[in-house]
Design an enzyme around this catalytic site. Structure first.
Site, mmCIF file in Angstrom:
data_model
loop_
_atom_site.group_PDB
_atom_site.id
_atom_site.type_symbol
_atom_site.label_atom_id
_atom_site.label_comp_id
_atom_site.label_asym_id
_atom_site.label_seq_id
_atom_site.Cartn_x
_atom_site.Cartn_y
_atom_site.Cartn_z
ATOM 1 N N ASP A 47 -1.672 11.158 -4.970
ATOM 2 C CA ASP A 47 -2.161 12.270 -5.798
ATOM 3 C C ASP A 47 -3.076 13.221 -5.027
ATOM 4 O O ASP A 47 -3.594 12.902 -3.965
ATOM 5 C CB ASP A 47 -2.952 11.733 -6.991
ATOM 6 C CG ASP A 47 -4.341 11.249 -6.586
ATOM 7 O OD1 ASP A 47 -4.439 10.511 -5.579
ATOM 8 O OD2 ASP A 47 -5.336 11.614 -7.247
ATOM 9 N N ASP B 23 -4.736 4.911 6.243
ATOM 10 C CA ASP B 23 -5.361 6.044 6.923
ATOM 11 C C ASP B 23 -6.401 5.494 7.907
ATOM 12 O O ASP B 23 -6.067 5.155 9.032
ATOM 13 C CB ASP B 23 -5.956 6.958 5.855
ATOM 14 C CG ASP B 23 -6.539 8.237 6.400
ATOM 15 O OD1 ASP B 23 -6.235 8.597 7.540
ATOM 16 O OD2 ASP B 23 -7.312 8.902 5.671
ATOM 17 N N LYS C 199 -0.688 6.685 8.560
ATOM 18 C CA LYS C 199 -1.275 7.875 9.176
ATOM 19 C C LYS C 199 -2.251 7.384 10.240
ATOM 20 O O LYS C 199 -3.445 7.268 9.981
ATOM 21 C CB LYS C 199 -2.014 8.638 8.061
ATOM 22 C CG LYS C 199 -1.928 10.118 8.155
ATOM 23 C CD LYS C 199 -2.273 10.835 6.872
ATOM 24 C CE LYS C 199 -3.646 10.653 6.354
ATOM 25 N NZ LYS C 199 -3.980 11.600 5.265
ATOM 26 N N ARG D 232 1.526 12.781 -8.423
ATOM 27 C CA ARG D 232 2.025 11.422 -8.167
ATOM 28 C C ARG D 232 3.509 11.307 -8.502
ATOM 29 O O ARG D 232 4.225 10.489 -7.957
ATOM 30 C CB ARG D 232 1.273 10.393 -9.029
ATOM 31 C CG ARG D 232 -0.175 10.196 -8.645
ATOM 32 C CD ARG D 232 -0.742 8.968 -9.354
ATOM 33 N NE ARG D 232 -2.192 8.921 -9.319
ATOM 34 C CZ ARG D 232 -2.929 8.447 -8.311
ATOM 35 N NH1 ARG D 232 -2.330 7.984 -7.231
ATOM 36 N NH2 ARG D 232 -4.229 8.435 -8.374
ATOM 37 N N GLU E 293 0.841 -1.214 0.000
ATOM 38 C CA GLU E 293 0.000 0.000 0.000
ATOM 39 C C GLU E 293 0.869 1.253 0.000
ATOM 40 O O GLU E 293 2.016 1.221 0.463
ATOM 41 C CB GLU E 293 -0.848 0.021 1.273
ATOM 42 C CG GLU E 293 -2.327 -0.188 1.099
ATOM 43 C CD GLU E 293 -3.087 0.834 0.281
ATOM 44 O OE1 GLU E 293 -2.485 1.603 -0.502
ATOM 45 O OE2 GLU E 293 -4.310 0.864 0.415
ATOM 46 N N GLY F 181 -7.705 2.627 7.615
ATOM 47 C CA GLY F 181 -7.426 1.189 7.689
ATOM 48 C C GLY F 181 -8.499 0.333 7.042
ATOM 49 O O GLY F 181 -8.364 -0.891 6.960
HETATM 50 P P1 5GP Z 1 -8.055 4.006 4.183
HETATM 51 O O1 5GP Z 1 -6.902 3.476 5.006
HETATM 52 O O2 5GP Z 1 -8.682 5.216 4.826
HETATM 53 O O3 5GP Z 1 -9.070 2.953 3.828
HETATM 54 O O4 5GP Z 1 -7.605 4.513 2.790
HETATM 55 C C1 5GP Z 1 -6.344 4.550 2.329
HETATM 56 C C2 5GP Z 1 -6.394 5.217 0.975
HETATM 57 O O5 5GP Z 1 -6.862 6.575 1.111
HETATM 58 C C3 5GP Z 1 -5.012 5.316 0.382
HETATM 59 O O6 5GP Z 1 -4.708 4.191 -0.397
HETATM 60 C C4 5GP Z 1 -5.109 6.600 -0.421
HETATM 61 O O7 5GP Z 1 -5.633 6.318 -1.684
HETATM 62 C C5 5GP Z 1 -6.110 7.454 0.326
HETATM 63 N N1 5GP Z 1 -5.425 8.431 1.217
HETATM 64 C C6 5GP Z 1 -5.449 8.451 2.561
HETATM 65 N N2 5GP Z 1 -4.719 9.476 3.044
HETATM 66 C C7 5GP Z 1 -4.210 10.122 1.963
HETATM 67 C C8 5GP Z 1 -3.358 11.264 1.802
HETATM 68 O O8 5GP Z 1 -2.896 11.926 2.749
HETATM 69 N N3 5GP Z 1 -3.053 11.605 0.518
HETATM 70 C C9 5GP Z 1 -3.524 10.939 -0.557
HETATM 71 N N4 5GP Z 1 -3.163 11.371 -1.759
HETATM 72 N N5 5GP Z 1 -4.325 9.859 -0.441
HETATM 73 C C10 5GP Z 1 -4.671 9.445 0.804
#
Ligand code: 5GP
Length: 172
Positions: free
Chosen positions: A156, A100, A128, A162, A96, A102
């Protein structure tokens, strides 16, 4: 105009990718591994990481988003592009760009087990944790970063940035 500020340099990122690659080399000596790269954001990390691996690996891609109730499950998974290599009985490393909430990675891990994977590990270059909704055990993690929206190194904003070689914070 978008304001872009560097958070992590290109040199620091590549050094960390090499360390992760070395760790995977140690962990998987003589074992077959399949890399599943989560599109689009992880295409650059995947390309760098696999070139530090010193054994033959299979590489596949998946594009997906997850939505919905995190407390009950990891949410619904919508697959836009699916893995094109058999997964059954394989050791898989999900690669990945950033974790974020998760939700996406948890649901993808479940999906790979549904496809018959023997073992699924999670590898991310950026983590994060502040907004985590679903607890995830990360096997290989590059950098823990603050709760900022970041771009570069594959990530992005509106399909741009990117190609930045470093990781940047963006203020819109
Ligand atoms: P989650 O963990 O919330 O399910 O999602 C992860 C996805 O959210 C990542 O693969 C990415 O596509 C997007 N994402 C989360 N935080 C960020 C960020 O700070 N910048 C960007 N460009 N995408 C993010």
């Amino acid at each position: 105009m978008d304001k872009i500020e560097e958070l992590i340099s290109e040199q620091a990122i590549i050094k960390k990718v090499e360390e992760i690659g070395n760790q995977i080399n140690k962990d998987f000596q003589n074992n077959k591994v399949m890399i599943v790269s989560v599109l689009k954001g992880s295409f650059i990390f995947t390309a760098d990481l696999v070139r530090f691996l010193n054994f033959p690996v299979e590489i596949a891609f998946i594009a997906a988003s997850s939505y919905g109730a995190s407390t009950v499950s990891s949410g619904e998974l919508k697959i836009r592009y699916d893995i094109d290599i058999p997964v059954k009985d394989k050791n898989v490393i999900l690669v990945e760009d950033i974790i974020d909430t998760g939700l996406t990675i948890s649901r993808l891990k479940e999906y790979l087990y549904e496809l018959g994977a023997k073992d699924v590990r999670i590898c991310t270059i950026f983590d994060k944790p502040d907004r985590r909704e679903k607890q995830v055990s990360i096997d290989y993690c590059g950098f823990v970063i603050p709760n900022e929206f970041v771009v570069g190194y594959g990530l992005d904003y509106n399909n741009k940035y990117r190609n930045l070689r470093n990781l940047c914070k963006i203020t819109i």
